[in-house]
Design a protein around this motif. Sequence first.
Motif, PDB file in Angstrom:
ATOM      1  N   ARG A 330       0.845  -1.188   0.000  1.00 23.51           N
ATOM      2  CA  ARG A 330       0.000   0.000   0.000  1.00 23.51           C
ATOM      3  C   ARG A 330       0.885   1.244   0.000  1.00 23.51           C
ATOM      4  O   ARG A 330       1.801   1.377   0.820  1.00 23.51           O
ATOM      5  N   VAL A 331       0.613   2.186  -0.923  1.00 20.94           N
ATOM      6  CA  VAL A 331       1.395   3.406  -1.035  1.00 20.94           C
ATOM      7  C   VAL A 331       0.464   4.581  -1.288  1.00 20.94           C
ATOM      8  O   VAL A 331      -0.680   4.408  -1.728  1.00 20.94           O
ATOM      9  N   ASP A 332       0.953   5.783  -1.011  1.00 22.67           N
ATOM     10  CA  ASP A 332       0.235   6.984  -1.419  1.00 22.67           C
ATOM     11  C   ASP A 332       0.446   7.185  -2.911  1.00 22.67           C
ATOM     12  O   ASP A 332       1.593   7.199  -3.392  1.00 22.67           O
ATOM     13  N   LEU A 333      -0.629   7.340  -3.676  1.00 23.16           N
ATOM     14  CA  LEU A 333      -0.523   7.362  -5.132  1.00 23.16           C
ATOM     15  C   LEU A 333       0.356   8.503  -5.630  1.00 23.16           C
ATOM     16  O   LEU A 333       1.241   8.301  -6.466  1.00 23.16           O
ATOM     17  N   VAL A 334       0.128   9.707  -5.135  1.00 21.41           N
ATOM     18  CA  VAL A 334       0.887  10.852  -5.636  1.00 21.41           C
ATOM     19  C   VAL A 334       2.360  10.716  -5.265  1.00 21.41           C
ATOM     20  O   VAL A 334       3.249  10.911  -6.108  1.00 21.41           O
ATOM     21  N   ASP A 335       2.640  10.357  -4.021  1.00 20.28           N
ATOM     22  CA  ASP A 335       4.043  10.198  -3.609  1.00 20.28           C
ATOM     23  C   ASP A 335       4.735   9.109  -4.437  1.00 20.28           C
ATOM     24  O   ASP A 335       5.877   9.280  -4.875  1.00 20.28           O
ATOM     25  N   TYR A 336       4.046   8.007  -4.645  1.00 21.89           N
ATOM     26  CA  TYR A 336       4.623   6.908  -5.420  1.00 21.89           C
ATOM     27  C   TYR A 336       4.883   7.343  -6.857  1.00 21.89           C
ATOM     28  O   TYR A 336       5.934   7.029  -7.446  1.00 21.89           O
ATOM     29  N   THR A 337       3.943   8.076  -7.430  1.00 25.00           N
ATOM     30  CA  THR A 337       4.078   8.520  -8.816  1.00 25.00           C
ATOM     31  C   THR A 337       5.268   9.462  -8.984  1.00 25.00           C
ATOM     32  O   THR A 337       6.032   9.350  -9.949  1.00 25.00           O
ATOM     33  N   LEU A 338       5.436  10.378  -8.054  1.00 28.33           N
ATOM     34  CA  LEU A 338       6.544  11.326  -8.152  1.00 28.33           C
ATOM     35  C   LEU A 338       7.892  10.629  -7.992  1.00 28.33           C
ATOM     36  O   LEU A 338       8.888  11.038  -8.603  1.00 28.33           O
ATOM     37  N   ALA A 339       7.927   9.574  -7.189  1.00 31.36           N
ATOM     38  CA  ALA A 339       9.183   8.861  -6.936  1.00 31.36           C
ATOM     39  C   ALA A 339       9.491   7.817  -8.001  1.00 31.36           C
ATOM     40  O   ALA A 339      10.605   7.290  -8.035  1.00 31.36           O
ATOM     41  N   ASN A 340       8.528   7.506  -8.888  1.00 32.55           N
ATOM     42  CA  ASN A 340       8.717   6.438  -9.879  1.00 32.55           C
ATOM     43  C   ASN A 340       8.384   6.925 -11.286  1.00 32.55           C
ATOM     44  O   ASN A 340       7.735   6.226 -12.072  1.00 32.55           O
ATOM     45  N   GLN A 341       8.870   8.095 -11.602  1.00 26.55           N
ATOM     46  CA  GLN A 341       8.579   8.737 -12.884  1.00 26.55           C
ATOM     47  C   GLN A 341       8.905   7.849 -14.070  1.00 26.55           C
ATOM     48  O   GLN A 341       8.135   7.772 -15.041  1.00 26.55           O
ATOM     49  N   GLN A 342      10.031   7.127 -14.029  1.00 22.59           N
ATOM     50  CA  GLN A 342      10.490   6.348 -15.172  1.00 22.59           C
ATOM     51  C   GLN A 342       9.609   5.139 -15.471  1.00 22.59           C
ATOM     52  O   GLN A 342       9.725   4.541 -16.550  1.00 22.59           O
ATOM     53  N   GLU A 343       8.737   4.774 -14.551  1.00 19.81           N
ATOM     54  CA  GLU A 343       7.947   3.550 -14.704  1.00 19.81           C
ATOM     55  C   GLU A 343       6.474   3.801 -14.979  1.00 19.81           C
ATOM     56  O   GLU A 343       5.686   2.857 -15.039  1.00 19.81           O
ATOM     57  N   LEU A 344       6.073   5.060 -15.184  1.00 24.12           N
ATOM     58  CA  LEU A 344       4.656   5.376 -15.292  1.00 24.12           C
ATOM     59  C   LEU A 344       4.381   6.314 -16.460  1.00 24.12           C
ATOM     60  O   LEU A 344       5.230   7.125 -16.850  1.00 24.12           O
ATOM     61  N   ALA A 345       3.180   6.201 -17.001  1.00 25.65           N
ATOM     62  CA  ALA A 345       2.693   7.107 -18.036  1.00 25.65           C
ATOM     63  C   ALA A 345       1.411   7.763 -17.543  1.00 25.65           C
ATOM     64  O   ALA A 345       0.563   7.108 -16.926  1.00 25.65           O
ATOM     65  N   LEU A 346       1.268   9.049 -17.817  1.00 26.11           N
ATOM     66  CA  LEU A 346       0.059   9.799 -17.495  1.00 26.11           C
ATOM     67  C   LEU A 346      -0.764   9.921 -18.768  1.00 26.11           C
ATOM     68  O   LEU A 346      -0.260  10.389 -19.800  1.00 26.11           O
ATOM     69  N   LYS A 347      -2.033   9.494 -18.710  1.00 26.12           N
ATOM     70  CA  LYS A 347      -2.857   9.464 -19.916  1.00 26.12           C
ATOM     71  C   LYS A 347      -4.234  10.079 -19.658  1.00 26.12           C
ATOM     72  O   LYS A 347      -4.863   9.781 -18.643  1.00 26.12           O
ATOM     73  N   PRO A 348      -4.723  10.921 -20.581  1.00 24.23           N
ATOM     74  CA  PRO A 348      -6.118  11.374 -20.495  1.00 24.23           C
ATOM     75  C   PRO A 348      -7.054  10.179 -20.646  1.00 24.23           C
ATOM     76  O   PRO A 348      -6.756   9.237 -21.381  1.00 24.23           O
ATOM     77  N   GLY A 380      -8.645  14.795 -11.900  1.00 24.63           N
ATOM     78  CA  GLY A 380      -9.113  15.139 -13.234  1.00 24.63           C
ATOM     79  C   GLY A 380      -9.297  13.891 -14.072  1.00 24.63           C
ATOM     80  O   GLY A 380      -9.134  12.762 -13.613  1.00 24.63           O
ATOM     81  N   PRO A 381      -9.623  14.062 -15.366  1.00 26.13           N
ATOM     82  CA  PRO A 381      -9.856  12.908 -16.256  1.00 26.13           C
ATOM     83  C   PRO A 381      -8.554  12.298 -16.763  1.00 26.13           C
ATOM     84  O   PRO A 381      -8.227  12.359 -17.953  1.00 26.13           O
ATOM     85  N   TYR A 382      -7.791  11.709 -15.822  1.00 25.32           N
ATOM     86  CA  TYR A 382      -6.491  11.127 -16.162  1.00 25.32           C
ATOM     87  C   TYR A 382      -6.301   9.809 -15.422  1.00 25.32           C
ATOM     88  O   TYR A 382      -6.854   9.599 -14.340  1.00 25.32           O
ATOM     89  N   VAL A 383      -5.468   8.944 -16.037  1.00 27.63           N
ATOM     90  CA  VAL A 383      -5.039   7.719 -15.367  1.00 27.63           C
ATOM     91  C   VAL A 383      -3.515   7.652 -15.390  1.00 27.63           C
ATOM     92  O   VAL A 383      -2.855   8.281 -16.222  1.00 27.63           O
ATOM     93  N   LEU A 384      -2.981   6.882 -14.473  1.00 28.18           N
ATOM     94  CA  LEU A 384      -1.580   6.485 -14.494  1.00 28.18           C
ATOM     95  C   LEU A 384      -1.523   5.017 -14.871  1.00 28.18           C
ATOM     96  O   LEU A 384      -2.329   4.214 -14.388  1.00 28.18           O
ATOM     97  N   GLN A 385      -0.562   4.691 -15.729  1.00 27.56           N
ATOM     98  CA  GLN A 385      -0.446   3.306 -16.188  1.00 27.56           C
ATOM     99  C   GLN A 385       1.010   2.863 -16.117  1.00 27.56           C
ATOM    100  O   GLN A 385       1.917   3.619 -16.473  1.00 27.56           O
ATOM    101  N   ARG A 386       1.208   1.631 -15.648  1.00 29.30           N
ATOM    102  CA  ARG A 386       2.543   1.065 -15.546  1.00 29.30           C
ATOM    103  C   ARG A 386       3.194   0.978 -16.932  1.00 29.30           C
ATOM    104  O   ARG A 386       2.551   0.605 -17.915  1.00 29.30           O
ATOM    105  N   ARG A 387       4.440   1.344 -17.006  1.00 24.94           N
ATOM    106  CA  ARG A 387       5.186   1.266 -18.265  1.00 24.94           C
ATOM    107  C   ARG A 387       5.284  -0.179 -18.742  1.00 24.94           C
ATOM    108  O   ARG A 387       5.547  -1.091 -17.961  1.00 24.94           O
ATOM    109  N   VAL A 388       5.060  -0.372 -20.028  1.00 21.45           N
ATOM    110  CA  VAL A 388       5.242  -1.672 -20.669  1.00 21.45           C
ATOM    111  C   VAL A 388       6.435  -1.553 -21.615  1.00 21.45           C
ATOM    112  O   VAL A 388       6.495  -0.626 -22.428  1.00 21.45           O
TER     113      VAL A 388
END
Length: 456
Positions: A330-348, A380-388
């Motif tokens: 279990r992690v805080d989504l925003v904190d995790y996202t900021l710390a793992n930039q290279q592994e995530l994509a932000l998509k509308p 907002g109308p966005y998702v985060l998705q794990r990098r493939v």
Amino acid sequence: MDRVSLTRDYLARVVESGAKAGELTGDPQDSALLETFYSDRYLSRPLFLGHAEQVRLHTDLENLRQALASLPDRLFGGDFAAFARAVGLSEVQVAAVMRGRGPAVSRQTRADLYADGDGFKLLELNIGSAVGGMDNADLCRELLAHPALADFAGEHGLGFVDSLREQVNNIRVESGFGPGDSPVVALTDTPEGHAKMLPYMDALCARWREHGLDAHPAHLGQLQARDGRVWLDGRPVDVVFRAFLIGDLLKSPEIAALLDPLLDAAERGEVTIFTPLDSAAYASKGALAMLSDERNRGLFGPEELASLDRLLPWTRRVSRGPVTLEGGERVDLVDYTLANQQELALKPTSLAGGEGVLLGWARDLTPHQWREQILAAVDGPYVLQRRVRPTPEQFPDEHGDLRPWTCLWGVFTVVNGYGGAYIRATPTDSGSDVVNIATGAYAGPVLHQTRAAHEE
């Protein structure tokens, strides 16, 4: 055999023959449909699917489509408007999708997938009429004109689905017409889209007419609702084939004004829209986030879960608060996202064609810029998705050498089941992170084994 072994054997044959890219692609200029859209950007070979792979991939995609179709009932008590809002549609879009809804979710879909070492991973699922690539059978025919591929396909039982023929069948069946009917179909875009795509729309309508549809290109401003029908140049229209997207409603108030009388006519039963705008809600990446969310796993049966687990990378709506990662942490989504930039994509959630996508691993994206965009996207109308990380595919070049390309698979489902597939690809060393025809990607087809006896 599977796609890896089929590819290995075919490339060995091509290398031995010394064939070059220009020799292998055939002459796609013979197809007006291809020539008006792909601008001579054709891949030098097809990709392959073994019989068992094709069957499982289609089964997984159909399970996923049915799971998406069930979300309004399973999560929102049948309140489709609440579902549409939850997946990221604006109020203008929600009002539109609530009008003239179809009796069921369209079976015409295109799954955009990367293939990695573990199989296929879904980036997005496009549902409904506005899916490109169903002209891929022409690509198959051109490549199969080369004896090397023709012989290889014959030996291994390789074939293809004529996706355009299936598209015509989808239009008839989902619009309530029979096999021998010849409805008047208006292939309809926005005025801007029509001006840009008219040569392709003309070519596509000509092909549809060969399959029995009375098809004509149009834009929303040319359609008139009067006297109990919708008309195009004095011709009563039975089916409006929707080439425009839900996102077009937000680009200009004129689009909504042009669409309004058409939706009124559809609600009165005076015309059928293929496909109704409600398909856009199911196609939202916000809906994929609902399928990916571990809190919803109890809604689905074992077969559905197995398909979702194979296909879906970790995907979440952007919001503050805790989330669960793949391993259960279990992690805080925003904190995790900021710390793992290279592994995530932000998509509308509801844009298409790579529009608005921000890849955390983009070369020129700084941590500061990433942080700004993530914080602005919260709720907002966005998702985060794990990098493939897709496995590169080798293609013969103009010298006969093999070069790596990054391939985006587009796999279709249709009324009759598996609807074929096509590929968009860019050279792996090109630095292009979003694979899209509009930004210069090349196109190619997929051949699959049609006989289980060839499985080894």
